[in-house]
Scaffold this motif. Structure first.
Motif, mmCIF file in Angstrom:
data_model
loop_
_atom_site.group_PDB
_atom_site.id
_atom_site.type_symbol
_atom_site.label_atom_id
_atom_site.label_comp_id
_atom_site.label_asym_id
_atom_site.label_seq_id
_atom_site.Cartn_x
_atom_site.Cartn_y
_atom_site.Cartn_z
ATOM 1 N N ASP A 155 -31.309 -82.158 35.762
ATOM 2 C CA ASP A 155 -30.212 -82.678 36.575
ATOM 3 C C ASP A 155 -28.861 -82.269 36.008
ATOM 4 O O ASP A 155 -27.940 -81.911 36.763
ATOM 5 C CB ASP A 155 -30.299 -84.205 36.659
ATOM 6 C CG ASP A 155 -31.527 -84.670 37.423
ATOM 7 O OD1 ASP A 155 -32.144 -83.844 38.135
ATOM 8 O OD2 ASP A 155 -31.885 -85.862 37.290
ATOM 9 N N TRP A 156 -28.738 -82.336 34.678
ATOM 10 C CA TRP A 156 -27.464 -81.967 34.054
ATOM 11 C C TRP A 156 -27.148 -80.493 34.319
ATOM 12 O O TRP A 156 -26.024 -80.142 34.664
ATOM 13 C CB TRP A 156 -27.522 -82.234 32.549
ATOM 14 C CG TRP A 156 -26.236 -81.938 31.844
ATOM 15 C CD1 TRP A 156 -25.189 -82.800 31.639
ATOM 16 C CD2 TRP A 156 -25.841 -80.689 31.255
ATOM 17 N NE1 TRP A 156 -24.173 -82.162 30.960
ATOM 18 C CE2 TRP A 156 -24.546 -80.866 30.715
ATOM 19 C CE3 TRP A 156 -26.449 -79.438 31.131
ATOM 20 C CZ2 TRP A 156 -23.866 -79.834 30.076
ATOM 21 C CZ3 TRP A 156 -25.766 -78.410 30.501
ATOM 22 C CH2 TRP A 156 -24.492 -78.604 29.974
ATOM 23 N N MET A 194 -24.135 -76.057 36.876
ATOM 24 C CA MET A 194 -24.082 -74.806 37.625
ATOM 25 C C MET A 194 -23.333 -74.984 38.944
ATOM 26 O O MET A 194 -22.641 -74.072 39.402
ATOM 27 C CB MET A 194 -25.500 -74.299 37.893
ATOM 28 C CG MET A 194 -26.246 -73.818 36.659
ATOM 29 S SD MET A 194 -25.475 -72.371 35.861
ATOM 30 C CE MET A 194 -24.585 -73.193 34.499
ATOM 31 N N GLU A 195 -23.481 -76.161 39.550
ATOM 32 C CA GLU A 195 -22.749 -76.429 40.790
ATOM 33 C C GLU A 195 -21.245 -76.480 40.524
ATOM 34 O O GLU A 195 -20.444 -75.952 41.306
ATOM 35 C CB GLU A 195 -23.231 -77.748 41.393
ATOM 36 C CG GLU A 195 -22.355 -78.310 42.506
ATOM 37 C CD GLU A 195 -22.316 -77.463 43.758
ATOM 38 O OE1 GLU A 195 -21.371 -77.638 44.557
ATOM 39 O OE2 GLU A 195 -23.218 -76.613 43.957
ATOM 40 N N ASP A 196 -20.856 -77.097 39.411
ATOM 41 C CA ASP A 196 -19.432 -77.253 39.103
ATOM 42 C C ASP A 196 -18.805 -75.968 38.587
ATOM 43 O O ASP A 196 -17.589 -75.771 38.723
ATOM 44 C CB ASP A 196 -19.241 -78.357 38.064
ATOM 45 C CG ASP A 196 -19.646 -79.725 38.587
ATOM 46 O OD1 ASP A 196 -19.703 -79.882 39.819
ATOM 47 O OD2 ASP A 196 -19.921 -80.616 37.764
ATOM 48 N N LYS A 238 -21.925 -72.493 46.510
ATOM 49 C CA LYS A 238 -21.678 -73.876 46.120
ATOM 50 C C LYS A 238 -21.753 -74.789 47.342
ATOM 51 O O LYS A 238 -21.759 -74.335 48.498
ATOM 52 C CB LYS A 238 -20.299 -74.001 45.457
ATOM 53 C CG LYS A 238 -20.065 -73.027 44.314
ATOM 54 C CD LYS A 238 -20.986 -73.285 43.145
ATOM 55 C CE LYS A 238 -20.652 -72.359 41.985
ATOM 56 N NZ LYS A 238 -21.527 -72.578 40.825
ATOM 57 N N SER A 239 -21.780 -76.091 47.067
ATOM 58 C CA SER A 239 -21.844 -77.057 48.165
ATOM 59 C C SER A 239 -20.584 -77.017 49.014
ATOM 60 O O SER A 239 -20.609 -77.403 50.193
ATOM 61 C CB SER A 239 -22.060 -78.466 47.606
ATOM 62 O OG SER A 239 -21.000 -78.826 46.722
ATOM 63 N N THR A 240 -19.470 -76.546 48.443
ATOM 64 C CA THR A 240 -18.217 -76.459 49.192
ATOM 65 C C THR A 240 -18.098 -75.172 49.994
ATOM 66 O O THR A 240 -17.176 -75.029 50.794
ATOM 67 C CB THR A 240 -17.028 -76.562 48.229
ATOM 68 O OG1 THR A 240 -17.164 -75.559 47.193
ATOM 69 C CG2 THR A 240 -16.959 -77.935 47.573
ATOM 70 N N SER A 241 -19.008 -74.225 49.769
ATOM 71 C CA SER A 241 -18.939 -72.950 50.479
ATOM 72 C C SER A 241 -19.280 -73.140 51.954
ATOM 73 O O SER A 241 -20.018 -74.061 52.328
ATOM 74 C CB SER A 241 -19.902 -71.930 49.861
ATOM 75 O OG SER A 241 -19.623 -71.735 48.490
ATOM 76 N N HIS A 281 -24.709 -62.359 37.953
ATOM 77 C CA HIS A 281 -25.854 -63.149 37.506
ATOM 78 C C HIS A 281 -25.500 -64.594 37.197
ATOM 79 O O HIS A 281 -26.362 -65.325 36.706
ATOM 80 C CB HIS A 281 -26.499 -62.507 36.270
ATOM 81 C CG HIS A 281 -27.099 -61.177 36.557
ATOM 82 N ND1 HIS A 281 -28.104 -60.982 37.478
ATOM 83 C CD2 HIS A 281 -26.806 -59.958 36.066
ATOM 84 C CE1 HIS A 281 -28.410 -59.697 37.530
ATOM 85 N NE2 HIS A 281 -27.636 -59.055 36.702
ATOM 86 N N GLY A 282 -24.264 -64.998 37.435
ATOM 87 C CA GLY A 282 -23.897 -66.375 37.182
ATOM 88 C C GLY A 282 -23.997 -66.749 35.715
ATOM 89 O O GLY A 282 -24.250 -67.881 35.380
#
Length: 343
Positions: free
Chosen positions: A219-220, A225-227, A253-256, A337-338
């Motif tokens: 979860d962490w 990675m999301e942030d 991301k969730s904001t995309s 590759h993030g």
């Protein structure tokens, strides 16, 4: 519902660990399946790297290779990967847990506890399954410290080229893009990530700490990675139909926002912390990905392409370097590759 095949396969491994030689007929009787099913299970396990040897003859059967017998208390990266492939480090479904699967496989309470602790402390991020195994040699020390909840004296290289040393409480490890990342907390403050191949020394100590039972490495890491890379800078990309599928495979991301058009093209809206890291990504697509905004990013990419063209047209490049031209910048790794080269 418990995945019966995976539970049975792990049960086979643990039967082989406790016996020198186990006939297929005995395995079939133990798990209530045919010998043909057992043979298929053995093929699956060996394909995933479990070292099983076949013994011919009337008293033959199967056994684990004595040189590489699996010991859950000394699991290394290879063994952890095999457990992952077998599904015992996967997140549980709504109606089953890793304990359920272990119990169905006839695994002892001691081994169940090890699996539970490993599942809490080890996470495999397969969103970017780019294999580049960079061994660090630190996994044995880190593994023991995680399971025993003991602190480590750590020394690692910083992005600035120096070294930093401190006492760390190891919470877990994550496999991402072919590399191991240690998730650990300093004496005060929350957890952070450290790439193991940048760590020079991990020295065990006698200091113990209380592992936070409500902490989940998975979860962490997912939230981190999301942030990572998110911000208030709005970037609009016009994507041709030819680049559509590849761009949709990026970890958005969730904001995309993604807007599809009738001709197969896309408009992708990103909200990032800085637009500079998008230069190598967008440039690599040529005319298939065009920046609609911001204008500063359009100008930077145009300068990048002019500079590249100049290299091919003459021996010496002309024009100023683009804004991301620093030699220590992480833009290319980050966009492709993030990955983050620093701690």
């Amino acid at each position: 519902m418990v995945d019966a095949a995976r539970a049975r396969q792990l049960g086979i491994v643990h039967m082989l660990r406790s016996r020198t030689n186990v006939p297929a007929s005995e395995l079939a009787g133990r798990f209530g399946v045919t010998e043909r099913t057992i043979y298929r299970d053995i093929v699956t396990l060996t394909a995933h790297g479990i070292p099983i040897q076949a013994q011919p003859g009337k008293v033959g059967g199967f056994r684990l290779s004595p040189e590489t017998a699996l010991d859950p208390l000394t699991i290394d990266s290879d063994h952890a990967l095999r457990l992952y492939v077998l599904g015992f480090l996967d997140p549980p479904s709504t109606d089953t847990t890793s304990e359920d699967r272990a119990r169905a496989a006839g695994i002892s309470d001691t081994v169940q506890e090890v699996i539970r602790r490993l599942a809490q402390r080890i996470h495999f991020d397969t969103a970017d399954w780019y294999w580049r195994d960079e061994g660090s040699g630190h996994l044995p020390v880190l593994r023991t410290a995680m399971l025993a909840a003991t602190a480590l004296e750590a020394t690692w290289r910083t992005k600035a080229g120096g070294q930093e040393a401190t006492l760390l409480k190891p919470y877990g490890v994550v496999w991402k893009a072919g590399e191991w990342h240690m998730i650990a907390a300093r004496a005060t403050g929350g957890p952070a990530r450290f790439r193991l191949n940048l760590v020079d020394r991990l020295v065990p100590t006698d200091l113990t700490f209380t592992y936070p039972e409500d902490f989940s490495v998975r979860d962490w890491w997912t939230q981190t990675m999301e942030d990572y890379g998110k911000g208030d800078v709005r970037v609009v990309l016009d994507v041709s139909a030819g680049a559509r599928d590849e761009m949709l495979r990026l970890s958005l991301k969730s904001t995309s926002q993604v807007h599809e058009h009738d001709n197969g093209s896309l408009t992708i809206v990103l909200f990032v912390d800085r637009w500079e890291w998008l230069i190598p990504l967008v440039s690599s697509y040529g005319p298939d990905v065009i920046v609609a905004e911001p204008e500063e990013l359009r100008a930077a990419i145009a300068a990048q392409l002019r500079r590249t063209l100049a290299v091919y047209d003459s021996a010496m490049p002309s024009g100023p370097a683009p804004p991301d031209g620093r030699s220590d910048d992480d833009s290319r790794l980050r966009s492709t590759h993030g990955r983050h080269p620093g701690a």
